[in-house]
Design a protein around this motif. Structure first.
Motif, short mmCIF file in Angstrom:
data_model
loop_
_atom_site.label_atom_id
_atom_site.label_comp_id
_atom_site.label_asym_id
_atom_site.label_seq_id
_atom_site.Cartn_x
_atom_site.Cartn_y
_atom_site.Cartn_z
N THR A 106 59.78 96.16 64.44
CA THR A 106 58.88 95.82 65.54
C THR A 106 58.01 94.62 65.18
O THR A 106 57.88 93.66 65.95
N TRP A 107 57.41 94.66 63.99
CA TRP A 107 56.52 93.57 63.58
C TRP A 107 57.30 92.30 63.27
O TRP A 107 56.83 91.20 63.56
N GLN A 108 58.48 92.43 62.67
CA GLN A 108 59.28 91.25 62.40
C GLN A 108 59.64 90.53 63.71
O GLN A 108 59.56 89.30 63.81
N THR A 109 60.02 91.31 64.70
CA THR A 109 60.40 90.72 65.98
C THR A 109 59.19 90.08 66.66
O THR A 109 59.27 88.96 67.18
N GLU A 111 58.58 86.05 67.52
CA GLU A 111 58.33 85.48 68.84
C GLU A 111 57.05 84.65 68.86
O GLU A 111 56.98 83.60 69.50
N ALA A 112 56.01 85.12 68.15
CA ALA A 112 54.74 84.39 68.12
C ALA A 112 54.88 83.04 67.44
O ALA A 112 54.11 82.12 67.72
N ASP A 134 66.11 85.81 72.98
CA ASP A 134 65.55 87.09 72.57
C ASP A 134 65.79 87.30 71.09
O ASP A 134 66.87 86.98 70.58
N SER A 135 64.80 87.85 70.40
CA SER A 135 64.93 88.04 68.95
C SER A 135 65.74 89.28 68.60
O SER A 135 65.92 89.57 67.42
#
Length: 855
Positions: A556-559, A563-564, A770-771
């Motif tokens: 979740t955090w990697q994705t 994106e950020a 999309d990541s």
């Protein structure tokens, strides 16, 4: 000294007090909103609660006396309140005498010398009043303590260098100077959020209208017609019909098209000035139609000597969308931000000229100097917010970043409206009859009002950012009503019974949302008074959905951080803003988050700088890591570094590089910290691409989506327009084709027949969609890099691209590059390049020559 409207003001306030008291005795609801609703339904009079509050404001300096044109509305109001008070209706003549005595001398209309048709009187009077009202809530939940005209500091306009036919020297001047130039028939006024666009248009319409009413304008004057883009785009009958309704009202001209009827109605030398505010604040489908209609008017007026001039305001548009205007004669101007002297003038007008005001001015400017808030105070909206926050908490220091400033401002508005909110909940309980189930519903609403407000903000931002591929869906979004979204959310939470079982449920919900100070009710609908407020709350809501604990190993955090780290497009900007909120909500997790980001790609490091600039806690070592990475970061990195408070960042910037030139600093001031969202029109993009390719063929309308999709997929053409811009356009205007493009890109990266270069480019393009395809992209890059039959350039490009996917892939890329350097077929210069890059990866410094984050 009494004001001229004192007698009328006292009469109306006393009448309202008696009407309210009598309604309360009869257990009937009373509010100015209820007053407006009854006036509309029974008297067919449009008098909203906001204007009524302006007429009856407690502060004499902020009162706006009704004008003679409003006499019918005032008479209907007196009849209604007299009935509610249980009193006989007074003589209309006595009311007219009070109204006449309330008029300032400067606003007296002298009919014998009136140079324009009398049917324009209601429109001009309305615009004079609007020009005195603040376009957004600032002070005590209303506007400033004084009318807008007393505080407003007019900014200059600067001609954009992107105009199709730039003049030898860029023009700069006030709006009146620009309008006097015969070449400036139509303007596209582009600037970032809070830059003063709406205020400028409202003041221009009010100022010109007042001069027309007072017959003080010279020849060649403009007759202003102010409207929002939403009003023109959603009104029945299109722009022409809506303009006719605004200008001609119920006269004999009202059934004619404005452009046809406008000819010959004004004296010789006069022209119409259409002021269209908030062009970017309507969905794409409606925006395309409105742009088409406005440019059609501009083309039709090209040979009429400036009979109709148009000024449209918006946030910065994508070049392709902007081209539609410039190709039809619009010049592009931007708002020049506040400089130091303008900020001082603003402070003098805001705080006043008495002894207390002078002390406040000195302290306010001293706090801005101490906190280094120059960039923030260059934005008029933020300067006004800072002044309100400074007055609300005179013993506190001003915040040194935009997040904290908005947060304190929201707290200020919430506290200013606390008594009103408690009164609304008390009335709800009374009208609910003390039924247990109703009391539980009201209690839920009271405890979850902030959640409701965040939901409404989220839906508002989503409505503005999403656009549909079909006109019917576009029309639906154009009619979006935040109040409807709020009632639907509550229906799902508490059931449908509240809507029918609690008297005035919808009106109470609207009033409670408006008590936040960030929304206003207009004719049964609601809207945020500034898009920045909705974006702030929507980002806060999304941050609350993230896991409380930061874990760099979490998918979740990697994705999300991936994106950020996008440096272009709306998606990256929105994710960065959400991370700013998360860092403030979870300060104990911020150290781990910053460490993770600083170990990532240049895009990740840029995000770390944004968090530091927005007040997130950081260590000196983390700041030094970010500053050391500045030479390899995108150009916006230095501007972010200049926003970080503290001597460490300032000393580093002064040592590494002198202060930027005034021109560079001014250009930077127009850009928001996290970048502006892009938008693009499908048809314009197709025409632009075909023109660039040298193709004059016009595709069939039915084939447009297919052609557009094919151009996005064709990797040989991605340099024609920025890849991210094309993908943003595809998401926005042809969402039904998105899956087709993704399948095409997956086929390309998996195809053994595709060239290695195309596979790499397809992989990077796929990530811009999309990541979720991150692992597959990494596998393809690894495959290309390890295939010794590929060229050195392709292999090294794939290996470097792998390192840019984030921390989990950096070590893998480094090992791969070291292994490549040891291959016997590698030339000495190639080995040197590989080992140098591997060393950069080892030290946490990477080249930004490749990677998705570059734009």
């Amino acid at each position: 000294m009494d004001h001229s409207d004192s007698a009328l003001h006292t009469y109306l306030r006393d009448l309202e007090r008696r009407a309210k008291a009598n309604r309360t005795r009869q257990n009937l609801p009373y509010s100015r909103r209820e007053t407006s609703k009854v006036l509309q339904s029974e008297f067919e009079v449009d008098l909203d609660g906001r204007r009524l509050s302006n007429w009856l404001a407690d502060e004499p300096m902020s009162r706006q006396a009704p004008t003679p044109v409003n006499e019918p509305k005032l008479w209907a109001l007196v009849q209604l309140w007299s009935r509610w008070a249980g009193e006989s209706i007074p003589a209309r003549r006595s009311l007219s005498e009070l109204l006449e005595a309330a008029q300032p001398v400067r606003n007296t209309v002298r009919a014998p010398v009136m140079p324009i048709p009398t049917f324009l009187l209601p429109l001009l009077t309305e615009q004079v009043e609007r020009g005195e009202a603040w376009p957004y809530v600032i002070h005590d939940g209303t506007g400033a303590r004084r009318p807008l005209s007393a505080v407003h500091v007019q900014q200059q306009l600067d001609e954009s260098q992107e105009a199709d036919e730039p003049t030898p020297e860029r023009r700069r001047g006030h709006i009146e100077d620009v309008l006097e130039d015969p070449a400036s028939c139509h303007l596209l006024l582009e600037s970032g959020p809070g830059s003063g666009k709406s205020t400028l248009l409202a003041r221009l319409a009010g100022h010109l209208s007042a001069e027309l009413l007072n017959a003080t304008l010279a020849q060649n004057a403009c007759v202003p017609v102010w409207a929002t883009a939403e009003q023109l785009a959603t009104g029945p009958g299109g722009v022409d019909r809506e303009l006719s309704r605004l200008v001609f009202g119920g006269t004999e001209y009202s059934e004619r098209r404005f452009v046809d009827a406008a000819d010959g109605l004004l004296p010789e030398g006069y022209s119409w000035l259409l002021l269209v505010d908030g062009f970017d604040e309507i969905p794409m489908g409606a925006r395309n139609r409105l742009a088409h209609q406005l440019t059609a008017i501009a083309r039709g007026e090209a040979g009429h000597g400036g009979r109709v001039k148009i000024i449209a305001s918006c946030r910065p548009l994508h070049p392709v969308e902007r081209d539609r205007f410039t190709e039809n004669g619009f010049l592009v101007f931007t708002m020049v931000p506040f400089d130091r002297s303008q900020l001082e003038t603003f402070a003098e007008r805001w705080f006043g000229a008495d002894a207390l005001g002078h002390r406040q001015i000195r302290e306010f400017l001293a706090q801005i100097d101490a906190a280094k808030l120059y960039d923030l105070m260059a934005v008029p909206l933020l300067a006004a917010v800072a002044a309100a926050v400074f007055e609300a908490w005179p013993g506190q220091r001003l915040p040194n970043n935009q997040y904290a400033l908005f947060d304190q401002y929201r707290t200020y508005l919430t506290s200013a409206k606390a008594t009103q909110r408690e009164g609304l909940f008390s009335q709800m309980r009374t009208h609910a009859g003390r039924a247990p189930w109703a009391l539980e519903v009201i209690q839920f609403l009271q405890e979850n009002l902030d959640d409701l407000l965040r939901h409404v903000a989220t839906q508002t931002v989503r409505n503005l950012s999403e656009s549909a591929g079909h006109s019917a869906e576009s029309d639906q979004r154009a009619a979006f009503n935040p109040l409807t979204a709020a009632l639907e959310w509550l229906r799902l939470k508490v059931g449908p019974r509240a809507q029918t079982g609690i008297p005035g449920w919808g009106e109470y919900v609207a009033a409670l949302l408006a008590s936040s100070g960030l929304l206003v009710v207009i004719k049964g609908s609601m809207r945020f008074l500034h898009a920045s407020f909705a974006e702030f709350l929507a980002a806060e809501a999304r941050a609350m959905e993230l896991p409380e604990h930061f874990d760099g190993n979490s998918k979740t955090w990697q994705t999300f951080t991936f994106e950020a780290a996008r440096m272009a497009g709306r998606k990256g900007r929105d994710h960065r803003t959400v991370l700013v909120h998360y860092a403030h909500q979870h300060p104990l997790e911020t150290e781990a988050l910053l460490t993770w980001l600083l170990q990532g790609s240049p895009g990740h490091q840029h995000v770390a700088g944004v968090l530091m600039a927005e007040g997130s806690p950081y260590t000196p070592a983390q700041l030094q890591t970010f500053l050391s990475a500045l030479p390899r970061l995108p150009a916006a990195g230095r501007r972010v570094a200049s926003q970080i408070s503290g001597s460490q960042a300032r000393a580093y910037l002064e040592e590494q590089d002198p202060m930027p030139s005034p021109a560079d600093a001014e250009a930077d001031a127009h850009l928001p910290l996290t970048g502006e969202p892009w938008s693009i029109d499908e048809q314009s993009a197709i025409r632009h691409l075909l023109s660039t390719l040298g193709c004059d063929d016009k595709p069939n309308t039915s084939d447009d989506n297919w052609l557009f999709c094919s151009l996005v997929c064709n990797l040989e053409f991605v340099s024609i327009l920025d890849r991210v811009a094309l993908i943003e356009a595809l998401h926005a205007t042809a969402p039904e084709w998105t899956e087709h493009v993704i399948e095409h890109l997956l086929d390309t990266i998996n195809s053994p027949d595709a060239s290695p270069g195309n596979r790499i480019q397809a992989a990077e393009t796929l990530l811009d969609f999309d990541s979720e395809h991150l692992d597959r992209v990494a596998a393809v890059l690894l495959q290309v890099a390890t295939d010794k039959s590929n060229s050195f350039d392709d292999r090294s490009t794939a290996a470097e691209a792998l390192s840019e996917l984030g921390a989990p892939y950096r070590d893998q890329s480094r090992r791969l590059i070291v292994a490549m350097a040891q291959e016997p077929t590698i030339h000495a210069y190639q080995r040197h390049e590989l080992l140098a890059y591997a060393q950069l990866l080892t030290s946490g410094k990477r080249s930004s020559a490749t990677g998705y984050c570059d734009s």
